[in-house]
Every structure is written in structure tokens, then in C-alpha cells.
Write a protein that holds these residues in place. Structure first.
Motif, PDB file in Angstrom:
ATOM      1  N   ARG A   1      59.556 -11.898  88.993  1.00  0.00           N
ATOM      2  CA  ARG A   1      58.889 -12.190  90.261  1.00  0.00           C
ATOM      3  C   ARG A   1      59.797 -12.943  91.225  1.00  0.00           C
TER       4      ARG A   1
ATOM      5  N   ASN B   1      53.666  -9.206  94.609  1.00  0.00           N
ATOM      6  CA  ASN B   1      52.714  -8.138  94.368  1.00  0.00           C
ATOM      7  C   ASN B   1      52.412  -8.057  92.883  1.00  0.00           C
TER       8      ASN B   1
ATOM      9  N   LYS C   1      52.253 -15.578 100.200  1.00  0.00           N
ATOM     10  CA  LYS C   1      52.213 -14.229 100.760  1.00  0.00           C
ATOM     11  C   LYS C   1      50.833 -13.987 101.374  1.00  0.00           C
TER      12      LYS C   1
ATOM     13  N   GLU D   1      57.964  -7.955  97.192  1.00  0.00           N
ATOM     14  CA  GLU D   1      57.473  -7.337  95.965  1.00  0.00           C
ATOM     15  C   GLU D   1      57.299  -8.342  94.827  1.00  0.00           C
TER      16      GLU D   1
ATOM     17  N   GLU E   1      59.950  -5.830 103.640  1.00  0.00           N
ATOM     18  CA  GLU E   1      60.709  -5.872 102.398  1.00  0.00           C
ATOM     19  C   GLU E   1      62.201  -6.115 102.599  1.00  0.00           C
TER      20      GLU E   1
ATOM     21  N   ARG F   1      66.601  -2.158  88.815  1.00  0.00           N
ATOM     22  CA  ARG F   1      66.646  -2.920  90.072  1.00  0.00           C
ATOM     23  C   ARG F   1      67.139  -4.321  89.731  1.00  0.00           C
TER      24      ARG F   1
ATOM     25  N   LEU G   1      56.690   0.845  93.671  1.00  0.00           N
ATOM     26  CA  LEU G   1      56.994   0.703  95.082  1.00  0.00           C
ATOM     27  C   LEU G   1      56.332  -0.550  95.633  1.00  0.00           C
ATOM     28  N   PRO G   2      57.054  -1.372  96.432  1.00  0.00           N
ATOM     29  CA  PRO G   2      56.481  -2.611  96.954  1.00  0.00           C
ATOM     30  C   PRO G   2      55.395  -2.345  97.979  1.00  0.00           C
ATOM     31  N   ARG G   3      54.391  -3.225  98.006  1.00  0.00           N
ATOM     32  CA  ARG G   3      53.355  -3.160  99.018  1.00  0.00           C
ATOM     33  C   ARG G   3      53.727  -4.112 100.143  1.00  0.00           C
ATOM     34  N   GLN G   4      53.405  -3.700 101.361  1.00  0.00           N
ATOM     35  CA  GLN G   4      53.795  -4.485 102.513  1.00  0.00           C
ATOM     36  C   GLN G   4      53.054  -5.820 102.536  1.00  0.00           C
TER      37      GLN G   4
ATOM     38  N   SER H   1      51.075  -6.585  89.438  1.00  0.00           N
ATOM     39  CA  SER H   1      50.750  -5.304  88.828  1.00  0.00           C
ATOM     40  C   SER H   1      49.350  -5.373  88.219  1.00  0.00           C
TER      41      SER H   1
END
Length: 324
Positions: free
Chosen positions: A215, A235, A323, A232, A68, A116, A31-34, A237
Motif C-alpha cells: 500500500r 484502493n 484519500k 492506488e 494516478e 509493478r 487497475l487503479p481507481r481514480q 481490494s
């Protein structure tokens, strides 16, 4: 699918705290982080080896991905004839013109059976074509800054009129290595533009090789790509590298119904040239990611946009993303 022990769930319900329940299981899709991604793209024929100040000579876009799915962008385009020393440009050359417009868009990465690999965007652009775009002032100030003569024919630029466009784009990413190695991929895309800026269909494909390709969704030029930059992609991992990089080759075909730069304004008489209905564009470049930063350099070569154009046109570009 998330899994929660039944006893724990019943206990939380009894306490009335279901809304604050922590996630215990793992999702197969991260799940993407804001966050917010700020992007700046500058395209200019001065970046190209030919270094000729003509045709589509400059484009600048500042975009802001606030979450997102939603994004904003401010874009300026500048077009000039091939001979900028002539104070009265011939009717057979591209007219002076500029456009300044604001973009609001919605983008989403589509989930298909746990993958995705598709992206869809829809955006609305609103602004102005003509002197109100500030194109003349921007180009003159830049020429003064670098110590070269100002273009002489801006008195003959396209007149003011509103600019409005509705654009849709779809991308599909194909992993050429399998097993999510992210070393080589192919991104196919299709775009539909409808409005007073451009009405056209764009079909393209981009081949990339490097590492950690997931990415990004590839790079496109300002006039023929959306401004969507999914958060995302920035972000990291916990087990992923902080550095990633790749090269890309891109080819696209544009089937053009209308383009303000060649056809002139829509509602009043203006200068124009005979547009070519099909234009090809080829690009090559490289992208480098480090932590929450990204940079891209590319070169693009276009076939003739209008019948009396002298030859193909080349321009380059720089893009920076951050970001925060």
C-alpha cells in the motif's frame, strides 16, 4: 490480457458501441481507481528526544495527488543556528534561512513483466529563499503560541533570491518473502537534485516489516524524497484487510555539491559555512493505514552538515494522508 468472445465483440461493433464495451476478462494487474490523496508532513526538531531548536529546525509540506500520475506540493523549510539567543550569530554557525517553494511532479509505477516493483518521479520546484519565504514570521508565531522566546538573530538571515530545482528519483521494491505475502520488503532508491536549493545525489535503502506493505512505497524525509503518493495504495481490494501497518528502518548517503542552507545564496553575497561533502542520515518509524487514512511517525538522525557544527542533528516528523 483481457479476453472478449468473438461473437460478442462483432455484435457490439455492429451496434457501434465499441467504446462502451464492458470488461469481461480479468487483468493480472489491478487497475487503479481514480481519486485524490491529500498529504501533510511536519518535520521538527521538537519531535526528537533531544528537543533542540537548531539547524534544520522545521519543514512543512502539503501535497495534492490529483490523479494516478500528477501531483502538486507546497513546502516551507526553516534553518537556524545552534544558539538562537545570540542577536549576532557567529560566522561559524549555520545562518538563519528559510525557503518556500511550489512543486509540480509526475510519477509512475513501472510495469515489468507483470510486476509493478519500480517507481519513477520527476519534479520541478520553484519558489524563494530568504525573508519572502515567511520563515521568520512562522517561527516567531509558533514560539509565541507555545510560550517560548523568539529567536534573536533573524536580522542576519539569507537575503531573497529565486529558488529552482529539478529532481529525479527511482525506487525498486524487493519482496523478501516472495509469493506477494507483503510481510517484509526492501526498497532501494536513488535521487538526483539539480538547482539553487540543492544539488546532490542521494542513495538510500529502507527495510520494512509488517503486513500489506504494497500500500506504500516507503517513507522519506521532506528534503530528500518526492511528494508522490500513488492513489492506488489507498484502493482496497475486495478480499484485502481494511487495516495495515508496518515499521521501517532507513539509511541514506548524500553526496552534496551545493545546499543553500550551508552555502548561502547563489547570486549575492551572504553568510555561509563550510559544507561537508558527504552526509549520512538514519531514520526509523512506523506507519498505520485504516481504510482511506494513513499516519506515520518517524525519527531521523543526521551526521554533521558543516565542519563547525557542534554534533549530529536529530529531528522527528508526522505525516497524515487521506484519500477522498
Amino acid at each position: 490480457m483481457r479476453s472478449i468472445p468473438l461473437i460478442a465483440f462483432m455484435a457490439v461493433v455492429k451496434l457501434g458501441a465499441v467504446e462502451t464495451l464492458p470488461v469481461v476478462g480479468n487483468s493480472p494487474i489491478p487497475l487503479p481507481r481514480q481519486g485524490t490523496v491529500l498529504s501533510l508532513v511536519e518535520e521538527n526538531d521538537k519531535f526528537a528526544p533531544t528537543n533542540k531548536d537548531r539547524y534544520y529546525t522545521q519543514g512543512l509540506r502539503l501535497s495534492f495527488n490529483s490523479d494516478e500520475n500528477h501531483y502538486w506540493a507546497l513546502t516551507q523549510e526553516i534553518n537556524t543556528p545552534s544558539d538562537t539567543n545570540n542577536s549576532i550569530p557567529p560566522d561559524t554557525d549555520l545562518p538563519y534561512s528559510g525557503a518556500l517553494y511550489l512543486t509540480y511532479g509526475y510519477g509512475a509505477i513501472l510495469e515489468r513483466g507483470g510486476r509493478r516493483d519500480c517507481l519513477f518521479t520527476a519534479e520541478f520546484q520553484f519558489g524563494v529563499i530568504g525573508p519572502a519565504s515567511g520563515a521568520q514570521n512562522v517561527q516567531n508565531k509558533f514560539h509565541d503560541l507555545v510560550g517560548i522566546s523568539r529567536p534573536a538573530g533573524w536580522d542576519y538571515q539569507l537575503p531573497n533570491e529565486p529558488a529552482m530545482n529539478l529532481n529525479f528519483e527511482f525506487k525498486r521494491r524487493f519482496d523478501l518473502d516472495g509469493a506477494n505475502r507483503n510481510l517484509r520488503d526492501l526498497i532501494a532508491r536513488g535521487q538526483l537534485q539539480l538547482g539553487t536549493l540543492r544539488t546532490e545525489v542521494v542513495l538510500g535503502v529502507q527495510y520494512r516489516w509488517g503486513w500489506d506493505l504494497n500500500r506504500s512505497w516507503g517513507h522519506g524525509t521532506i528534503r530528500h524524497s518526492n511528494a508522490y503518493q500513488p492513489v492506488e495504495g489507498f484502493n482496497l481490494s475486495t478480499d484485502g484487510p481494511m487495516i495495515s501497518s508496518w515499521f521501517f528502518l532507513d539509511a541514506q548517503t548524500e553526496v552534496i555539491v551545493r545546499n543553500y542552507a550551508t552555502d548561502g545564496t547563489n547570486f549575492v553575497n551572504s553568510r555561509s559555512v563550510t559544507r561537508r561533502p558527504v552526509v549520512l542520515q538514519f531514520s526509523a518509524g512506523t506507519t498505520f493505514h485504516f481504510y482511506h487514512l494513513s499516519g506515520t511517525y518517524f525519527l531521523s538522525l543526521r551526521t554533521k552538515d558543516f565542519e563547525t557544527q557542534e554534533d549530529w542533528h536529530c529531528f522527528g516528523g508526522l505525516k497524515a494522508d487521506i484519500k477522498f
